[in-house]
Design a protein around this motif. Structure first.
Motif, PDB file in Angstrom:
ATOM      1  N   TYR A  60      10.694 -42.177 -18.045  1.00 28.04           N
ATOM      2  CA  TYR A  60      10.143 -40.797 -19.266  1.00 28.04           C
ATOM      3  C   TYR A  60      11.078 -40.173 -19.607  1.00 28.04           C
ATOM      4  CZ  TYR A  60       6.781 -37.199 -18.945  1.00 28.04           C
ATOM      5  OH  TYR A  60       6.520 -36.265 -19.431  1.00 28.04           O
ATOM      6  N   ALA A  61      10.727 -39.615 -20.303  1.00 30.94           N
ATOM      7  CA  ALA A  61      11.864 -38.666 -20.757  1.00 30.94           C
ATOM      8  C   ALA A  61      13.186 -38.655 -20.543  1.00 30.94           C
ATOM      9  CB  ALA A  61      11.986 -37.139 -20.771  1.00 30.94           C
ATOM     10  N   THR A  62      13.961 -38.567 -19.949  1.00 30.52           N
ATOM     11  CA  THR A  62      15.552 -38.560 -19.528  1.00 30.52           C
ATOM     12  C   THR A  62      15.980 -39.874 -18.211  1.00 30.52           C
ATOM     13  OG1 THR A  62      15.371 -36.543 -18.194  1.00 30.52           O
ATOM     14  CG2 THR A  62      16.307 -36.775 -20.798  1.00 30.52           C
ATOM     15  N   GLU A  63      14.855 -40.360 -17.508  1.00 29.17           N
ATOM     16  CA  GLU A  63      14.957 -40.698 -16.247  1.00 29.17           C
ATOM     17  C   GLU A  63      14.547 -42.227 -16.550  1.00 29.17           C
ATOM     18  OE1 GLU A  63      13.277 -38.741 -12.489  1.00 29.17           O
ATOM     19  OE2 GLU A  63      11.712 -37.588 -13.982  1.00 29.17           O
ATOM     20  N   GLU A  64      15.279 -42.733 -15.950  1.00 32.40           N
ATOM     21  CA  GLU A  64      15.034 -44.317 -15.833  1.00 32.40           C
ATOM     22  C   GLU A  64      15.090 -44.964 -14.604  1.00 32.40           C
ATOM     23  OE1 GLU A  64      15.150 -48.246 -18.431  1.00 32.40           O
ATOM     24  OE2 GLU A  64      16.517 -46.718 -18.447  1.00 32.40           O
ATOM     25  N   SER A  71      11.048 -34.130 -11.256  1.00 32.26           N
ATOM     26  CA  SER A  71      11.435 -35.850 -11.411  1.00 32.26           C
ATOM     27  C   SER A  71       9.432 -36.081 -12.303  1.00 32.26           C
ATOM     28  CB  SER A  71      11.899 -36.724 -10.793  1.00 32.26           C
ATOM     29  OG  SER A  71      11.676 -38.088 -10.681  1.00 32.26           O
ATOM     30  N   GLN A  72       9.363 -37.256 -12.518  1.00 32.92           N
ATOM     31  CA  GLN A  72       8.261 -37.565 -13.322  1.00 32.92           C
ATOM     32  C   GLN A  72       7.507 -38.593 -13.165  1.00 32.92           C
ATOM     33  OE1 GLN A  72       6.448 -34.887 -14.610  1.00 32.92           O
ATOM     34  NE2 GLN A  72       7.198 -33.739 -14.582  1.00 32.92           N
ATOM     35  N   LEU A  73       8.239 -39.150 -12.622  1.00 34.95           N
ATOM     36  CA  LEU A  73       8.460 -40.904 -11.769  1.00 34.95           C
ATOM     37  C   LEU A  73       7.634 -40.831 -11.186  1.00 34.95           C
ATOM     38  CD1 LEU A  73      12.073 -41.846 -12.339  1.00 34.95           C
ATOM     39  CD2 LEU A  73      10.501 -41.838 -14.114  1.00 34.95           C
ATOM     40  N   ASP A  74       6.842 -42.014 -10.684  1.00 31.88           N
ATOM     41  CA  ASP A  74       6.214 -42.626  -9.590  1.00 31.88           C
ATOM     42  C   ASP A  74       5.736 -42.379  -8.488  1.00 31.88           C
ATOM     43  OD1 ASP A  74       4.103 -42.365 -11.995  1.00 31.88           O
ATOM     44  OD2 ASP A  74       3.623 -44.052 -11.645  1.00 31.88           O
ATOM     45  N   ALA A  75       7.343 -43.017  -8.490  1.00 27.27           N
ATOM     46  CA  ALA A  75       8.643 -43.743  -6.878  1.00 27.27           C
ATOM     47  C   ALA A  75       8.479 -42.436  -5.984  1.00 27.27           C
ATOM     48  CB  ALA A  75       9.816 -44.314  -7.100  1.00 27.27           C
ATOM     49  N   PHE A  76       9.124 -41.003  -6.888  1.00 28.47           N
ATOM     50  CA  PHE A  76       9.529 -39.912  -6.567  1.00 28.47           C
ATOM     51  C   PHE A  76       8.273 -38.865  -6.082  1.00 28.47           C
ATOM     52  CE2 PHE A  76      14.267 -40.965  -8.552  1.00 28.47           C
ATOM     53  CZ  PHE A  76      14.091 -41.494  -7.312  1.00 28.47           C
ATOM     54  N   GLU A  77       7.069 -39.188  -6.780  1.00 22.67           N
ATOM     55  CA  GLU A  77       5.965 -38.250  -6.359  1.00 22.67           C
ATOM     56  C   GLU A  77       5.534 -38.368  -5.208  1.00 22.67           C
ATOM     57  OE1 GLU A  77       3.296 -38.467  -9.888  1.00 22.67           O
ATOM     58  OE2 GLU A  77       4.472 -37.488 -11.039  1.00 22.67           O
ATOM     59  N   SER A  78       4.087 -37.833  -5.243  1.00 22.81           N
ATOM     60  CA  SER A  78       3.580 -38.106  -3.845  1.00 22.81           C
ATOM     61  C   SER A  78       2.976 -39.355  -3.016  1.00 22.81           C
ATOM     62  CB  SER A  78       2.147 -37.416  -3.887  1.00 22.81           C
ATOM     63  OG  SER A  78       2.492 -36.113  -3.278  1.00 22.81           O
ATOM     64  N   SER A  79       3.157 -40.215  -1.869  1.00 22.61           N
ATOM     65  CA  SER A  79       3.040 -41.577  -1.714  1.00 22.61           C
ATOM     66  C   SER A  79       1.683 -41.327  -0.686  1.00 22.61           C
ATOM     67  CB  SER A  79       3.974 -41.700  -0.908  1.00 22.61           C
ATOM     68  OG  SER A  79       3.854 -43.255  -0.268  1.00 22.61           O
ATOM     69  N   LEU A  80       0.759 -42.561  -1.592  1.00 24.13           N
ATOM     70  CA  LEU A  80      -0.609 -42.949  -0.386  1.00 24.13           C
ATOM     71  C   LEU A  80      -0.366 -44.186  -0.225  1.00 24.13           C
ATOM     72  CD1 LEU A  80      -3.445 -41.533   1.293  1.00 24.13           C
ATOM     73  CD2 LEU A  80      -4.127 -41.856  -0.866  1.00 24.13           C
ATOM     74  N   GLN A  81      -0.618 -44.888   0.932  1.00 26.30           N
ATOM     75  CA  GLN A  81      -0.648 -46.107   1.990  1.00 26.30           C
ATOM     76  C   GLN A  81      -1.836 -46.369   2.481  1.00 26.30           C
ATOM     77  OE1 GLN A  81       4.164 -46.352   2.737  1.00 26.30           O
ATOM     78  NE2 GLN A  81       3.431 -48.340   1.460  1.00 26.30           N
TER      79      GLN A  81
END
Length: 330
Positions: A81-85, A277-287
């Protein structure tokens, strides 16, 4: 100001704790010795060095309780996303040893972990699992099996870049719990650095507080929940990338098929740990956790078998398999 922001955040958190307590207070008091939840948390390989607590096992008697827990986690994840990979391709194993002493209204807990990041052996099995159930592979079937690649690129910099296995002692948790009533506890905990690799320890001290409760809604069904806050040191593999604090919690059901077999359905949550950060791995987590409990497998030992599925795709590892054996020492 920062002080006002923290005070506002704490007030908001305390309101949530009060609401959770109110929701559970309508049920009959549980008679179980221990908090019936699974000791699970997100096993995200890039967040495993940070403190995401799980409520310790306890006893209603003045005695020692111990447990051994083992987790196998396989992760393949790409995001941009944008400048993140981001690329996470690793299999990690976590062993937890936990010891709790209960005396009157107090519980004293020690928790130590060993963590291993390796190439693993579950890649092909998970690909077949996804094919069988028609689940998306997320690029897993396009990558070489049984490799390690941990990459995080942001604003033109390689923040994380590793393809080497590692293992070591994770940070040590010391916790004190106070028994508010027969089915509710309040906990304070500190996590002390172990100075292992940055993927296993953040080499800093973290603090957490949480409220846990469990209740019987019928003779067969019990409900439980936890809600808390972590004040995390901005250090380790994601130094200068972390929020000052984040929320975590559990909500679950324990259904007694027979006195010897219980089904467990649980949700684990934590709010955003990495800032900006806009990356999914660093957003809120629900398992979602699916478990089977054997309360009296042999003598005084209890066995739990469980596995997790990511409710928000990309926000946590594809799957974690786990087991825990626990017992009381009278």
């Amino acid at each position: 100001s920062m002080v006002f922001t923290i005070n506002s955040f704490l007030q908001h958190t305390l309101k949530k704790l009060f609401i959770l307590s109110f929701l559970f207070s309508g049920f009959n008091t549980a008679t179980a010795d221990s908090y019936p939840g699974l000791p699970t948390r997100s096993q995200n390989p890039l967040l495993q060095s940070y403190f995401i607590p799980a409520t310790p096992i306890t006893s209603s008697q003045q005695s020692w309780v111990y447990s051994h827990a083992l987790y196998f986690t396989n992760t393949y994840q790409t995001d941009k996303y944008a400048t993140e990979e981001l690329l996470i391709d690793v299999e990690n194993t976590r062993y937890d040893f936990q010891l709790t002493y209960s005396h009157e209204l107090w519980h004293f807990n020690f928790n130590s972990s060993l963590v291993t990041n390796k190439t693993g052996f579950l890649d092909q099995t998970i690909e077949r699992w996804h094919d069988f159930f028609g689940l998306p592979q997320g690029g897993r079937d396009q990558a070489e099996n049984n490799e390690i690649n941990l990459l995080y690129h942001k604003d033109g910099l390689d923040i994380i870049n590793s393809s080497q296995p590692d293992e070591g002692l994770a940070d040590i948790q010391l916790a004190v719990g106070y028994q508010i009533n027969s089915n509710s506890q309040f906990w304070l905990a500190i996590e002390l650095p172990s100075s292992s690799s940055e993927f296993i320890s953040n080499d800093a001290t973290d603090i957490a507080a949480w409220y846990s409760t469990h209740s019987l809604s019928s003779q067969k069904l019990s409900t439980y929940g936890t809600l808390g806050i972590v004040f995390s040191a901005d250090n380790g593999i994601l130094k200068n990338q972390l929020n000052d604090n984040f929320l975590f919690g559990q909500l679950g059901l324990n259904y007694k098929i027979t006195p010897s077999y219980h089904l467990i359905l649980q949700a684990d949550f934590h709010s955003e740990i990495v800032k900006q950060s806009q990356l999914d791995a660093f957003e809120s987590s629900l398992q979602a956790q699916f478990g089977l409990r054997f309360p009296s497998l042999f003598e005084n030992h209890q066995l739990e078998l469980f596995f997790s599925e990511d409710i928000f795709p990309g926000h946590a590892p594809d799957i974690t398999f786990g087991l825990r054996v626990s017992a009381a020492l009278n």
